[in-house]
Design an enzyme around this catalytic site. Structure first.
Site, PDB file in Angstrom:
ATOM      1  N   HIS A   1      35.674   7.537  32.383  1.00  0.00           N
ATOM      2  CA  HIS A   1      34.462   8.007  31.699  1.00  0.00           C
ATOM      3  C   HIS A   1      33.322   7.005  31.861  1.00  0.00           C
ATOM      4  O   HIS A   1      32.210   7.369  32.268  1.00  0.00           O
ATOM      5  CB  HIS A   1      34.766   8.222  30.215  1.00  0.00           C
ATOM      6  N   GLU A   2      33.592   5.752  31.565  1.00  0.00           N
ATOM      7  CA  GLU A   2      32.544   4.734  31.641  1.00  0.00           C
ATOM      8  C   GLU A   2      32.143   4.451  33.087  1.00  0.00           C
ATOM      9  O   GLU A   2      30.979   4.156  33.372  1.00  0.00           O
ATOM     10  CB  GLU A   2      33.000   3.440  30.953  1.00  0.00           C
TER      11      GLU A   2
ATOM     12  N   HIS B   1      29.400   6.826  34.106  1.00  0.00           N
ATOM     13  CA  HIS B   1      28.075   6.334  33.687  1.00  0.00           C
ATOM     14  C   HIS B   1      27.608   5.192  34.595  1.00  0.00           C
ATOM     15  O   HIS B   1      26.458   5.182  35.061  1.00  0.00           O
ATOM     16  CB  HIS B   1      28.135   5.817  32.242  1.00  0.00           C
TER      17      HIS B   1
END
Length: 454
Positions: free
Chosen positions: A19-20, A23
């Site tokens: 997820h990170e 980003h």
């Protein structure tokens, strides 16, 4: 316990990192300076910074989330020569892409994991139907047990092949939760012509996806031989003289044809709140025997049921379900889409009160299922990771101000009006979002404790 802990930590670490990284990767691609990439919160346990990179990579002590800290004038002063690298100075489309990249990365991971499961193949029970629960939708539809399900289709959808009992269970789950009837094409017996049965799942009043839902449908498990497995010492089965491997032919006046029916007859061995003693006709080593069996009473969903403290039913017949490269990838994408839609629909139904809040699960339940799936093998664990990855991706796209979806909501407002959300409104929305998120987490944790320790 150790397996559960390791499986849970690996699951959290992988899903948060992906997820990170979504980003982070898109931020770098959009020309934003990333100051810190952190997996976990709190005191750093490990930190490093690659040579020539402006980003510090950190593993925190509390592994329940992560973050990517970018250069941003709203958080700290930015040197004039780096203003073009600040997140807040990027075009709207770039900011939206960076925020959306995290949930999208989780959804893409789910596609990859489901595809891997399809490519590796997984041993699943064949789609032979057990005897339907008395009074259930399956019984009213005319199913009797022993049929092989060939294909199925929900209302408004094309028929799809059913390769295993898990395929059938997924169709039943979707149909029941979406209020859609299911058409099944089944073969009543080997060599017999196929017949169509319609399960009226839309008639089931359901608020929760639990074991009782499948009992209402009437299809609880695949067909199995009515034999006894492990017999617990000191239990009703052992006291009656039953042994592992006994084949049950009849209980009282009822002929027994499969393991599901045997379980139902045992559960129903109750009269006026007391256990009912009945003669069991069994076959042991080719010899017929009659034993009198008195079950123990157990409370389940507010009613008394019988138990004999023995494993009931032989293992079902299994089939290896495997797909080719393109087929497996396509099915992975399709399953991710289906799970995403079903998750959104269930969340919507919970908001309007049509579904129970008991469907929310927290870290304890996730840890429990992580351990269970890992104990079953690699493919089961990968399927579990895919499901949680979808849930994480969908959850983060919800329009709550503290989540990625909330920021996308701000950007939508900015795109429509030409100006950003004011500081005052931003603060109010953030407080409201935190309150809603804390409420959801509290309910999920309460459900965990009730489910696991209640």
């Amino acid at each position: 316990m150790l397996l559960t802990l390791v499986a849970f930590v690996v699951a959290l670490g992988l899903l948060i990192a992906v997820h990170e990284y979504g980003h982070y990767r898109v931020a770098v691609a959009c020309g934003v300076k990333v100051l810190r990439f952190s997996i976990g919160f709190g005191k750093p346990l490990l930190r490093w910074q690659p040579a020539g990179s402006p980003t510090e990579f950190v593993i925190g002590a509390i592994p329940l989330g992560g973050y990517v800290r970018m250069l941003d004038e709203r958080e700290a002063p930015v040197p004039e020569d780096e203003r073009h690298l600040a997140f807040n100075n990027k075009p709207l489309r770039a900011r939206a892409a960076i925020v959306a990249a995290g949930p999208v990365a989780n959804l893409l991971l789910a596609v990859a994991l489901y595809a891997a499961v399809n490519w590796l193949g997984i041993e699943e029970p064949k789609a032979y139907l057990a005897s339907p629960v008395a009074g259930s939708v399956a019984e009213r539809a005319g199913l009797q047990g022993g049929e092989l399900v060939l294909s199925g289709a929900l209302d408004g959808e094309d028929s799809e092949p059913v390769r295993s009992f898990e395929d059938l269970r997924w169709m039943l789950t979707r149909g029941a939760l979406e209020g859609s009837n299911l058409r099944l094409n089944v073969q009543p017996a080997p060599g017999a012509a196929a017949r169509e049965y319609v399960l009226e799942l839309s008639q089931i009043p359901t608020r929760e996806a639990d074991a009782q839902l499948f009992r209402k449908i009437g299809i609880v498990g695949p067909w199995t031989r009515p034999v006894l497995g492990s017999v617990m010492a000191g239990g009703p089965a052992e006291r009656a003289g039953l042994r592992e491997g006994d084949l049950v032919r009849r209980i009282g006046a009822n002929a027994v044809v499969d393991g599901q029916q045997l379980r139902e007859l045992i559960r129903a061995s109750v009269r006026n709140g007391k256990p009912l003693a009945q003669p069991w006709q069994i076959e042991r080593d080719g010899r017929a025997m009659i034993l009198e069996v008195t079950p123990e009473l157990h409370q389940e969903a507010g009613s008394s049921v019988g138990r004999i403290a023995a494993y009931v039913g032989a293992p079902p017949a299994f089939v290896l379900v495997r797909s080719g490269p393109l087929e497996g990838l396509w099915k992975g994408a399709a399953r991710t889409w289906e799970v995403s839609l079903l998750t959104l629909k269930m969340m919507g139904r919970m908001v309007v009160g049509e579904a129970s809040l008991k469907n929310l699960s927290g870290p304890l339940t996730i840890a429990d299922y992580a351990g269970r799936s890992a104990s079953l093998g690699l493919t089961q664990y990968l399927a579990f990771l895919a499901l949680i990855s979808v849930s994480l991706g969908v959850l983060n796209l919800l329009p709550l101000p503290v989540l990625d979806g909330g920021h996308l909501m701000y950007y939508l407002w900015e795109g429509v009006t030409g100006k950003g959300v004011s500081e005052a409104w931003m603060e109010r929305l953030q407080r409201g979002g935190v309150a809603v998120l804390l409420l959801m987490m509290s309910i999920a944790l309460f459900n965990d404790v009730t489910r696991l320790f209640g």
